[in-house]
Design a protein around this motif. Sequence first.
Motif, short mmCIF file in Angstrom:
data_model
loop_
_atom_site.label_atom_id
_atom_site.label_comp_id
_atom_site.label_asym_id
_atom_site.label_seq_id
_atom_site.Cartn_x
_atom_site.Cartn_y
_atom_site.Cartn_z
N LEU A 85 0.83 -1.20 0.00
CA LEU A 85 0.00 0.00 0.00
C LEU A 85 0.86 1.25 0.00
CD1 LEU A 85 -2.60 -0.79 2.83
CD2 LEU A 85 -3.06 -0.83 0.37
N THR A 86 0.35 2.32 -0.57
CA THR A 86 0.82 3.66 -0.27
C THR A 86 -0.37 4.40 0.33
OG1 THR A 86 0.30 4.50 -2.49
CG2 THR A 86 2.52 3.67 -2.11
N VAL A 87 -0.12 5.31 1.25
CA VAL A 87 -1.21 5.97 1.96
C VAL A 87 -1.10 7.47 1.86
CG1 VAL A 87 -1.46 4.05 3.57
CG2 VAL A 87 0.04 5.94 4.17
N GLY A 88 -2.28 8.12 1.98
CA GLY A 88 -2.34 9.57 1.93
C GLY A 88 -2.00 10.19 3.28
N PRO A 89 -2.05 11.53 3.35
CA PRO A 89 -1.69 12.23 4.59
C PRO A 89 -2.60 11.84 5.76
CG PRO A 89 -1.87 13.75 2.73
CD PRO A 89 -2.41 12.44 2.26
N ALA A 90 -2.02 11.81 6.95
CA ALA A 90 -2.77 11.56 8.18
C ALA A 90 -3.68 10.34 8.03
CB ALA A 90 -3.59 12.79 8.56
N TRP A 179 -22.45 -1.67 11.70
CA TRP A 179 -22.27 -1.42 10.27
C TRP A 179 -20.80 -1.09 10.02
CZ3 TRP A 179 -21.44 3.68 8.10
CH2 TRP A 179 -21.48 4.72 9.02
N TYR A 180 -20.44 -1.02 8.76
CA TYR A 180 -19.06 -0.81 8.34
C TYR A 180 -19.07 0.09 7.12
CZ TYR A 180 -20.56 -4.31 4.97
OH TYR A 180 -21.26 -4.97 4.00
N GLY A 181 -17.95 0.70 6.81
CA GLY A 181 -17.94 1.60 5.67
C GLY A 181 -16.54 1.97 5.23
N MET A 182 -16.48 2.93 4.33
CA MET A 182 -15.23 3.45 3.80
C MET A 182 -14.96 4.82 4.40
SD MET A 182 -14.29 4.46 -0.16
CE MET A 182 -13.92 2.79 -0.73
N ALA A 183 -13.78 5.00 4.94
CA ALA A 183 -13.36 6.32 5.41
C ALA A 183 -12.95 7.13 4.18
CB ALA A 183 -12.21 6.20 6.41
N ALA A 184 -13.87 7.94 3.68
CA ALA A 184 -13.69 8.57 2.38
C ALA A 184 -12.45 9.44 2.31
CB ALA A 184 -14.93 9.39 2.03
N ASP A 185 -12.06 10.02 3.43
CA ASP A 185 -10.93 10.95 3.43
C ASP A 185 -9.59 10.27 3.70
OD1 ASP A 185 -12.65 13.28 3.08
OD2 ASP A 185 -13.31 12.87 5.12
N ALA A 186 -9.62 8.97 3.97
CA ALA A 186 -8.39 8.21 4.22
C ALA A 186 -7.97 7.53 2.92
CB ALA A 186 -8.61 7.18 5.32
N VAL A 187 -7.18 8.22 2.14
CA VAL A 187 -6.85 7.78 0.79
C VAL A 187 -5.69 6.79 0.81
CG1 VAL A 187 -6.07 8.54 -1.50
CG2 VAL A 187 -7.67 9.96 -0.17
N CYS A 188 -5.81 5.73 0.01
CA CYS A 188 -4.71 4.78 -0.14
C CYS A 188 -4.72 4.20 -1.54
CB CYS A 188 -4.79 3.67 0.90
SG CYS A 188 -6.25 2.60 0.76
N THR A 189 -3.60 3.64 -1.93
CA THR A 189 -3.48 2.97 -3.23
C THR A 189 -2.96 1.56 -2.99
OG1 THR A 189 -2.97 5.05 -4.37
CG2 THR A 189 -2.38 3.00 -5.50
N HIS A 190 -3.67 0.58 -3.56
CA HIS A 190 -3.23 -0.81 -3.47
C HIS A 190 -2.31 -1.06 -4.66
CE1 HIS A 190 -4.56 -5.28 -2.79
NE2 HIS A 190 -3.36 -5.01 -2.30
N VAL A 191 -1.02 -0.99 -4.40
CA VAL A 191 -0.03 -0.96 -5.49
C VAL A 191 -0.12 -2.20 -6.36
CG1 VAL A 191 2.42 -0.82 -6.04
CG2 VAL A 191 1.50 0.48 -4.11
N ASP A 192 -0.19 -3.37 -5.74
CA ASP A 192 -0.30 -4.61 -6.50
C ASP A 192 -1.71 -4.85 -7.03
OD1 ASP A 192 2.30 -5.29 -6.42
OD2 ASP A 192 2.11 -7.03 -5.12
N GLY A 193 -2.66 -4.06 -6.55
CA GLY A 193 -4.03 -4.16 -7.05
C GLY A 193 -4.66 -5.53 -6.85
N GLY A 194 -4.27 -6.23 -5.78
CA GLY A 194 -4.87 -7.53 -5.52
C GLY A 194 -4.40 -8.61 -6.46
N SER A 195 -3.24 -8.41 -7.08
CA SER A 195 -2.79 -9.36 -8.11
C SER A 195 -2.60 -10.76 -7.56
CB SER A 195 -1.48 -8.86 -8.73
OG SER A 195 -0.46 -8.77 -7.76
N GLN A 196 -2.34 -10.86 -6.26
CA GLN A 196 -2.09 -12.18 -5.67
C GLN A 196 -3.37 -12.88 -5.23
OE1 GLN A 196 1.05 -13.48 -5.73
NE2 GLN A 196 1.43 -11.61 -6.88
#
Length: 237
Positions: A85-90, A179-196
Amino acid sequence: VIPMKDKHGLTSKLVGQLRDQGEYDRLYIYDNGSQSKQARNWLTSVDGKDRIEVIDADGWNIHQMWNDGLRRSLHADVAVLNNDLTVGPAFLSTMAKALNADDRCLAVCGNYDGREGTGVLPLQGICGGVYDGSGGFAGFAYMVHGKAFGAGFPFFDEDLGWFFGDTELILHIQRMGGWYGMAADAVCTHVDGGSQTTGAPCGAGAMADQYKADEATFRARWEQPAWVSRLQEVNAP
């Protein structure tokens, strides 16, 4: 909680970002049997520094690593992150703020697909490799209340070697009335994109065999087809 096996370049980038942001109380790196000299040297270089602990997890499956991290972190908010992963600020504090905005929200994942919005966006199901703004909960970047575990909330099923842990998590949350959800302001990138862990299913070879074994275990636990309808329930605050 960060499991890894070799690929120290990816892991070191993520750990470097988290160290720079300085928002964790403790960072656990689970070494799942790294073989390369470079990875082992890097693990030795970070162990014990900046509140980082490297844990020998050679031969452990993913849910054993997740569980160990949770048990070490009860009564805290626990982030479980893939090493690719790479992650956004804070990133961690933003996840924690979203997680604690509503008492019934028991888990949040990072915003891995550039979804628009703010706060916590309710999700349905799991990501399943979908990165087009319609995917569900991301098992590769999430945060849960550690206090929920050990207070009646089941730990992850260690009979599942690699898959379906995130699915069981959200089913347990629904069963508890949360319930569960997405923290919209917590940005991240899945570098491998789930390739494995995505494919038809999951490519071929050992990972495909593991998927089939985990699927059989999961279906037996949740008495197919009942688990299908549970995944389709509306998840909203």
